[in-house]
Motif scaffolding. Structure first.
Motif, PDB file in Angstrom:
ATOM      1  N   ILE A 118       0.839  -1.193   0.000  1.00 50.62           N
ATOM      2  CA  ILE A 118       0.000   0.000   0.000  1.00 50.62           C
ATOM      3  C   ILE A 118       0.877   1.248   0.000  1.00 50.62           C
ATOM      4  O   ILE A 118       1.785   1.386   0.828  1.00 50.62           O
ATOM      5  N   TYR A 119       0.582   2.150  -0.942  1.00 51.41           N
ATOM      6  CA  TYR A 119       1.349   3.380  -1.047  1.00 51.41           C
ATOM      7  C   TYR A 119       0.801   4.447  -0.095  1.00 51.41           C
ATOM      8  O   TYR A 119       1.514   5.009   0.726  1.00 51.41           O
ATOM      9  N   LYS A 120      -0.501   4.719  -0.183  1.00 56.76           N
ATOM     10  CA  LYS A 120      -1.107   5.701   0.709  1.00 56.76           C
ATOM     11  C   LYS A 120      -2.633   5.563   0.648  1.00 56.76           C
ATOM     12  O   LYS A 120      -3.176   4.799  -0.159  1.00 56.76           O
ATOM     13  N   VAL A 121      -3.294   6.294   1.525  1.00 58.28           N
ATOM     14  CA  VAL A 121      -4.758   6.362   1.537  1.00 58.28           C
ATOM     15  C   VAL A 121      -5.133   7.821   1.344  1.00 58.28           C
ATOM     16  O   VAL A 121      -4.744   8.680   2.137  1.00 58.28           O
ATOM     17  N   GLU A 122      -5.870   8.093   0.297  1.00 63.70           N
ATOM     18  CA  GLU A 122      -6.215   9.467  -0.043  1.00 63.70           C
ATOM     19  C   GLU A 122      -7.664   9.526  -0.497  1.00 63.70           C
ATOM     20  O   GLU A 122      -8.132   8.672  -1.256  1.00 63.70           O
ATOM     21  N   ARG A 123      -8.393  10.518   0.027  1.00 62.37           N
ATOM     22  CA  ARG A 123      -9.820  10.683  -0.305  1.00 62.37           C
ATOM     23  C   ARG A 123     -10.604   9.400  -0.042  1.00 62.37           C
ATOM     24  O   ARG A 123     -11.433   8.968  -0.844  1.00 62.37           O
ATOM     25  N   ASP A 124     -10.323   8.778   1.110  1.00 65.40           N
ATOM     26  CA  ASP A 124     -10.985   7.539   1.544  1.00 65.40           C
ATOM     27  C   ASP A 124     -10.783   6.409   0.542  1.00 65.40           C
ATOM     28  O   ASP A 124     -11.627   5.510   0.428  1.00 65.40           O
ATOM     29  N   CYS A 125      -9.692   6.447  -0.175  1.00 70.90           N
ATOM     30  CA  CYS A 125      -9.407   5.449  -1.199  1.00 70.90           C
ATOM     31  C   CYS A 125      -7.986   4.924  -0.999  1.00 70.90           C
ATOM     32  O   CYS A 125      -7.046   5.710  -0.796  1.00 70.90           O
ATOM     33  N   ILE A 126      -7.826   3.601  -1.025  1.00 70.36           N
ATOM     34  CA  ILE A 126      -6.508   2.991  -0.866  1.00 70.36           C
ATOM     35  C   ILE A 126      -5.802   2.973  -2.215  1.00 70.36           C
ATOM     36  O   ILE A 126      -6.370   2.535  -3.224  1.00 70.36           O
ATOM     37  N   VAL A 181     -11.776   1.041  -2.896  1.00 69.87           N
ATOM     38  CA  VAL A 181     -12.746   1.667  -2.000  1.00 69.87           C
ATOM     39  C   VAL A 181     -13.294   0.584  -1.081  1.00 69.87           C
ATOM     40  O   VAL A 181     -13.600  -0.529  -1.533  1.00 69.87           O
ATOM     41  N   VAL A 182     -13.415   0.908   0.202  1.00 73.02           N
ATOM     42  CA  VAL A 182     -13.818  -0.075   1.202  1.00 73.02           C
ATOM     43  C   VAL A 182     -15.173   0.305   1.782  1.00 73.02           C
ATOM     44  O   VAL A 182     -15.388   1.461   2.180  1.00 73.02           O
ATOM     45  N   PHE A 183     -16.068  -0.665   1.833  1.00 73.35           N
ATOM     46  CA  PHE A 183     -17.367  -0.490   2.472  1.00 73.35           C
ATOM     47  C   PHE A 183     -17.499  -1.483   3.610  1.00 73.35           C
ATOM     48  O   PHE A 183     -17.040  -2.625   3.503  1.00 73.35           O
ATOM     49  N   GLU A 184     -18.137  -1.047   4.671  1.00 76.37           N
ATOM     50  CA  GLU A 184     -18.577  -1.995   5.697  1.00 76.37           C
ATOM     51  C   GLU A 184     -20.043  -2.307   5.425  1.00 76.37           C
ATOM     52  O   GLU A 184     -20.851  -1.405   5.199  1.00 76.37           O
ATOM     53  N   LEU A 185     -20.380  -3.595   5.473  1.00 77.32           N
ATOM     54  CA  LEU A 185     -21.730  -4.033   5.137  1.00 77.32           C
ATOM     55  C   LEU A 185     -22.501  -4.409   6.391  1.00 77.32           C
ATOM     56  O   LEU A 185     -21.980  -5.099   7.267  1.00 77.32           O
ATOM     57  N   GLN A 186     -23.728  -3.956   6.451  1.00 77.26           N
ATOM     58  CA  GLN A 186     -24.656  -4.445   7.472  1.00 77.26           C
ATOM     59  C   GLN A 186     -25.542  -5.481   6.809  1.00 77.26           C
ATOM     60  O   GLN A 186     -26.407  -5.174   6.002  1.00 77.26           O
ATOM     61  N   LEU A 187     -25.316  -6.751   7.155  1.00 75.53           N
ATOM     62  CA  LEU A 187     -26.012  -7.867   6.523  1.00 75.53           C
ATOM     63  C   LEU A 187     -27.238  -8.263   7.335  1.00 75.53           C
ATOM     64  O   LEU A 187     -27.377  -7.888   8.511  1.00 75.53           O
ATOM     65  N   PRO A 188     -28.133  -9.054   6.756  1.00 73.65           N
ATOM     66  CA  PRO A 188     -29.286  -9.544   7.526  1.00 73.65           C
ATOM     67  C   PRO A 188     -28.853 -10.454   8.665  1.00 73.65           C
ATOM     68  O   PRO A 188     -27.819 -11.128   8.592  1.00 73.65           O
ATOM     69  N   GLU A 189     -29.642 -10.469   9.724  1.00 75.76           N
ATOM     70  CA  GLU A 189     -29.345 -11.329  10.869  1.00 75.76           C
ATOM     71  C   GLU A 189     -29.566 -12.794  10.494  1.00 75.76           C
ATOM     72  O   GLU A 189     -30.488 -13.118   9.737  1.00 75.76           O
ATOM     73  N   ILE A 190     -28.741 -13.645  11.022  1.00 69.40           N
ATOM     74  CA  ILE A 190     -28.853 -15.066  10.725  1.00 69.40           C
ATOM     75  C   ILE A 190     -30.166 -15.613  11.286  1.00 69.40           C
ATOM     76  O   ILE A 190     -30.688 -15.121  12.297  1.00 69.40           O
ATOM     77  N   ARG A 247     -21.735   1.020   4.035  1.00 68.98           N
ATOM     78  CA  ARG A 247     -21.250   2.299   4.555  1.00 68.98           C
ATOM     79  C   ARG A 247     -19.773   2.424   4.207  1.00 68.98           C
ATOM     80  O   ARG A 247     -18.975   1.570   4.584  1.00 68.98           O
ATOM     81  N   ARG A 248     -19.426   3.477   3.495  1.00 68.60           N
ATOM     82  CA  ARG A 248     -18.045   3.636   3.057  1.00 68.60           C
ATOM     83  C   ARG A 248     -17.148   4.017   4.230  1.00 68.60           C
ATOM     84  O   ARG A 248     -17.480   4.901   5.023  1.00 68.60           O
ATOM     85  N   LEU A 249     -16.012   3.331   4.339  1.00 73.01           N
ATOM     86  CA  LEU A 249     -15.068   3.612   5.408  1.00 73.01           C
ATOM     87  C   LEU A 249     -14.268   4.867   5.089  1.00 73.01           C
ATOM     88  O   LEU A 249     -13.903   5.129   3.939  1.00 73.01           O
ATOM     89  N   SER A 250     -13.990   5.627   6.121  1.00 74.56           N
ATOM     90  CA  SER A 250     -13.186   6.828   5.983  1.00 74.56           C
ATOM     91  C   SER A 250     -11.708   6.468   6.028  1.00 74.56           C
ATOM     92  O   SER A 250     -11.320   5.339   6.372  1.00 74.56           O
ATOM     93  N   SER A 251     -10.863   7.435   5.698  1.00 74.35           N
ATOM     94  CA  SER A 251      -9.426   7.217   5.753  1.00 74.35           C
ATOM     95  C   SER A 251      -8.975   6.844   7.159  1.00 74.35           C
ATOM     96  O   SER A 251      -8.113   5.975   7.339  1.00 74.35           O
ATOM     97  N   GLU A 252      -9.557   7.480   8.142  1.00 72.06           N
ATOM     98  CA  GLU A 252      -9.170   7.191   9.524  1.00 72.06           C
ATOM     99  C   GLU A 252      -9.541   5.769   9.913  1.00 72.06           C
ATOM    100  O   GLU A 252      -8.792   5.094  10.615  1.00 72.06           O
ATOM    101  N   GLU A 253     -10.712   5.280   9.445  1.00 72.34           N
ATOM    102  CA  GLU A 253     -11.117   3.917   9.764  1.00 72.34           C
ATOM    103  C   GLU A 253     -10.234   2.897   9.052  1.00 72.34           C
ATOM    104  O   GLU A 253     -10.009   1.799   9.554  1.00 72.34           O
ATOM    105  N   ILE A 254      -9.727   3.253   7.886  1.00 72.51           N
ATOM    106  CA  ILE A 254      -8.842   2.338   7.154  1.00 72.51           C
ATOM    107  C   ILE A 254      -7.452   2.314   7.779  1.00 72.51           C
ATOM    108  O   ILE A 254      -6.846   1.253   7.948  1.00 72.51           O
ATOM    109  N   CYS A 255      -6.967   3.489   8.154  1.00 73.84           N
ATOM    110  CA  CYS A 255      -5.593   3.599   8.653  1.00 73.84           C
ATOM    111  C   CYS A 255      -5.491   3.499  10.162  1.00 73.84           C
ATOM    112  O   CYS A 255      -4.471   3.057  10.678  1.00 73.84           O
ATOM    113  N   GLY A 256      -6.531   3.945  10.862  1.00 72.47           N
ATOM    114  CA  GLY A 256      -6.473   3.921  12.306  1.00 72.47           C
ATOM    115  C   GLY A 256      -5.846   5.177  12.870  1.00 72.47           C
ATOM    116  O   GLY A 256      -5.416   6.094  12.159  1.00 72.47           O
ATOM    117  N   THR A 257      -5.770   5.227  14.203  1.00 71.73           N
ATOM    118  CA  THR A 257      -5.142   6.326  14.919  1.00 71.73           C
ATOM    119  C   THR A 257      -4.129   5.752  15.895  1.00 71.73           C
ATOM    120  O   THR A 257      -3.886   4.540  15.926  1.00 71.73           O
TER     121      THR A 257
END
Length: 848
Positions: free
Chosen positions: A35-43, A52-61, A190-200
């Protein structure tokens, strides 16, 4: 927003990290990291791939029908088709073990709430996070293979990536993909932000979590990654299983399979095809799903060339002939049915911190893959490259020889489609457990369904046979209402709520010879007033004890009673020494209102005062029922949050029961109209049958249709299936106006369930779910399952598992109730102290 985050920032202190191999040399991770960098919420990878990374809310089992799975499968297929050639879809599902921690809201919690928190504290649970990565391969990108990985090829970011058009075109397709995925309401991306991809510095991001297999609550840290002699990441020992060889794949696949544990002879309970390696696999694992989308025309041209080559070689080998036929069938299906050819790869990575559990882990993973009719194959040599290619943003490094040709329809069958049970995002609710692991779940049965437009009202009907756990559930529900500032009125037959009433400090009305039931419908509190509704309730009560059901009630008699009540309360207002009750009202009618009637020259045929006084004389001083309407205690019913009427001993007495039900109706209507902004709940247990016989069916109909407008809800419970099927009151008043239907164990009614299914308007999905209740309960835990149907829009099954304190507070077993009462008697009738002492004695006995 964080932009342009380099890999050094992502890994915080990755300079000291090394990759070990058989050779003594080691390579620094930051030099190999793709990975080179994360810019504009894009790896952005070092090869110029965009992700581009999304978190999915799936149906309950366990909440979907076969039709739902087919609809969801169609959504995935359409979404894949919208993606252009050169795109790789990488779905990554994390399943990690954790323990339940009770939330400390710094509020004042009750004895039973604290006992529930202690009971569930540190219970093992399985958390699930689902991510979907959409990767656009850089132009001119060379494919990776097992012989030589792109990880070792240092490159510069391609020039075309610097240009904005490449990103804009990619972003447009991703937006269309997201919109298609959201259709149907099954999946919420839900699209992940740069901070969620990279962390703090405090919270690890997705990249760091994957590199070191960090939990959601773990702090960022460095761990050594080793592939020889054992694949391990820090203290975690890993195993990798692949589904990439055509010979290992199942002969058939589909959107759903039958889950035998919850199926019956009449119903087939569905789960997704990949559920065995998803939510049903009870260990820490990551399930990676890759779909590589190439140019379909180029793919078909390549396969056509392969078919001709196999045709020329088929005379020399039967295997070549079989491969030719398979390739030919693939091409025919692609052209005739318009299938989209893709390449796919699936792998399962499991891990444990205990090396002694590796054998058990291998058995669990192999068994899960075998349940899909696939051959489990543990990856040893290629584990390193597959591990790196599953890094978010590095899907283009998936080796070509690890992928197999298939169609989008078949590839999406291998997607993990369900997730764990979710808490309701509402402060109001009840604590239940999921049916898989017993994880505590916070569920709002009233407000959240209305907000989601699953229901139009909060009314409920609860149906469950004897021993199904109905009393435990309704007790817990009523306790939750009271503790969350609602007013609850319960009409019961069977003393099911006596313990709860004692613990919560409510009013408990029951009838015995030594302590007969008493009411005072004439009493009005200082801050209350006589409104039209209250006046009508008192008149209805007086008429009920004066006239028989077949006697005619004239308009003149109605006017006379209205005038009498008006004058009586005017006298009470001017003379505070008079206590409002039936006795003083009777005195007023006899001594003063009779003079008013004479002065107005009211004839006996218009209002027979002597008959009125004679018939009501048994309710006056020293009469047979003089206690009934002259209560001097528990008069502040409007302000009391919990009022319980136990009518078991008077249900067959027409006089006492009619007075009691009329008084209860008056009480709840008064609460309903006077308590603004406060939730009002009336619970009618088996008493509804007696109420209907007493001519109160109209009240139930009125209640169910009106209570919604006053922030209220009506709950009716029944344990007799025939009553539900045959009663017109249930069909016309309750079922049609109760959007929430709760059913408990119905297995003994399986052969005649079609009748209740038709009356409740339940579809086949609901039937299969109801008949699966308690079919595969965990024998180590004491709980009962229940089914909830919110207006036919959403259905789910939960379990209610009481803590020991709750169990003894709600129990209806005679022997246990007597035991609790005996312990409570030692503490002056305090049930809380009695239950504490009882449980302490049981724990001492178990310890010895």
């Amino acid at each position: 927003m964080i932009t342009g985050i380099t890999i050094c920032t992502i890994l915080i202190a990755g300079l000291m990290l090394r990759l070990r191999s058989e050779k003594p040399t080691a390579k620094a991770l930051e030099k190999l990291f793709p990975i080179y960098k994360v810019e504009r919420d894009c790896i952005v990878s070092k090869h110029g791939d965009l992700t581009v990374v999304f978190e999915l809310q799936l149906p309950e089992i366990f909440s979907m029908s076969s039709e739902d799975y087919h609809a969801l499968h169609h959504i995935w297929t359409r979404a894949i088709r919208i993606l252009p050639a050169g795109t790789i879809l990488h779905k990554q599902d994390w399943f990690t073990h954790d323990v339940y921690q009770a939330t400390d809201d710094n509020g004042e919690r009750s004895y039973l709430t604290l006992s529930t928190d202690r009971f569930f504290q540190n219970r093992p649970i399985l958390k699930h996070r689902s991510y979907i990565m959409v990767t656009r391969r850089a132009i001119g990108r060379k494919p990776s293979n097992s012989a030589f990985s792109n990880l070792l090829r240092p490159v510069l970011v391609p020039q075309e990536l610097v240009k904005g058009q490449f990103y804009l075109d990619f972003h447009t397709k991703v937006s269309q993909f997201e919109r298609l995925l959201s259709e149907g309401g099954f999946i919420k991306p839900r699209r992940l932000s740069s901070e969620e991809i990279c962390g703090t510095k405090e919270i690890p991001g997705l990249l760091e979590r994957y590199c070191f297999l960090l939990g959601e609550n773990e702090a960022p840290c460095l761990k050594e990654i080793s592939f020889k002699p054992q694949f391990s990441i820090g203290e975690k020992f890993c195993q990798l299983y692949t589904l990439s060889n055509v010979e290992d794949l199942p002969a058939l696949c589909g959107p759903r399979i039958t889950y035998d544990k919850y199926s019956t002879e009449q119903t087939k309970f569905p789960i997704s095809f990949a559920a065995p390696v998803g939510q049903l696999l009870g260990c820490d694992h990551i399930y990676n799903q890759f779909v590589v989308i190439d140019d379909p025309h180029a793919t078909l041209k390549k396969l056509e060339s392969k078919r001709r080559r196999l045709q020329s070689l088929s005379a020399y080998s039967r295997e070549n002939a079989i491969s030719r036929d398979a390739t030919n069938e693939f091409l025919n299906e692609a052209i005739s049915q318009g299938r989209q050819p893709v390449r796919a790869h699936f792998n399962l990575m499991v891990w444990t911190s205990d090396p002694a559990q590796l054998k058990e882990l291998r058995n669990m993973a192999s068994s899960a893959i075998s349940q899909m009719d696939a051959v489990p194959r543990e990856e040893i040599k290629g584990a390193a490259q597959l591990y790196w290619s599953a890094l978010p943003g590095n899907a283009c490094d998936i080796p070509d020889n690890e992928c197999f040709d298939t169609f989008a329809e078949q590839a999406s069958c291998f997607f993990s489609q369900e997730t764990a049970y979710r808490d309701s995002p509402s402060p109001f609710g009840i604590r239940v457990v999921d049916r898989q692991y017993g994880a505590p779940i916070w569920v709002d049965l009233s407000d959240f369904p209305v907000k989601q437009q699953w229901t139009q009202n909060r009314n409920k009907i609860i149906i469950g046979g004897s021993g199904s756990g109905k009393s435990f559930l309704t007790n817990a529900l009523c306790r939750a209402y009271v503790e969350q500032h609602a007013h609850v009125v319960i009409i019961d037959i069977g003393h099911s709520y006596q313990g709860l009433c004692n613990i919560l400090g409510g009013y408990y009305f029951t009838h015995t010879e030594s302590h007969p039931i008493q009411f005072n419908p004439f009493f009005i509190e200082d801050d209350d007033y006589l409104d039209t509704e209250r006046k009508e309730s008192i008149k209805s009560l007086l008429v009920a004890i004066w006239k028989k059901d077949d006697e005619h009630f004239r308009r003149s008699e109605y006017v006379a009673l209205s005038n009498a009540l008006q004058l009586y309360y005017e006298k009470l207002a001017s003379n505070k020494d008079i206590f409002p009750c039936f006795n003083t009202f009777y005195d007023f009618i006899r001594d003063e209102f009779s003079l008013v009637l004479d002065s107005q020259n009211v004839k006996e045929k218009e209002f027979d005062l002597h008959n009125f006084l004679y018939v009501l004389r048994p309710f006056y001083k020293e009469g047979e029922f003089s206690y009934l309407l002259n209560a001097s205690e528990h008069l502040d019913l409007l302000k009391q949050p919990l009022v319980i009427f136990e009518l078991d001993n008077i249900k067959d007495n027409p006089i006492l029961f009619s007075v009691a039900t009329a008084t209860i109706c008056q009480l709840f209507i008064n609460k309903m109209r006077k308590l603004k902004g406060v939730r009002k709940v009336i619970v009618i247990e088996e008493a509804w049958k007696a109420i209907a016989k007493a001519g109160m069916a109209e009240f139930i109909k009125y209640l169910y249709k009106t209570v919604r407008k006053f922030f209220g809800e009506a709950i009716v419970c029944s344990q007799e299936l025939d009553d539900v099927i045959n009663s017109p009151v249930v069909k016309d008043a309750i079922i049609n106006n109760a959007d929430t239907k709760i059913l408990l164990d119905m297995r003994k009614f399986a052969n005649k369930f079609e009748q209740i299914q038709a009356i409740l308007g339940m579809n086949e999905k609901g039937k299969s779910m109801v008949l699966s209740l308690n079919k595969s309960n965990d024998p180590r835990r004491k709980y009962r399952e229940f089914f909830v149907d919110w207006g036919g829009q959403h259905m789910c099954i939960y379990g209610f598992e009481p803590s020991p304190e709750e169990y003894y507070a709600y129990t209806t077993e005679e022997r246990e109730k007597v035991l609790v009462q005996q312990y409570a008697t030692k503490f002056g009738g305090d049930y809380t102290k009695g239950i504490k002492a009882l449980i302490a004695d049981q724990q001492k006995a178990a310890a010895t």
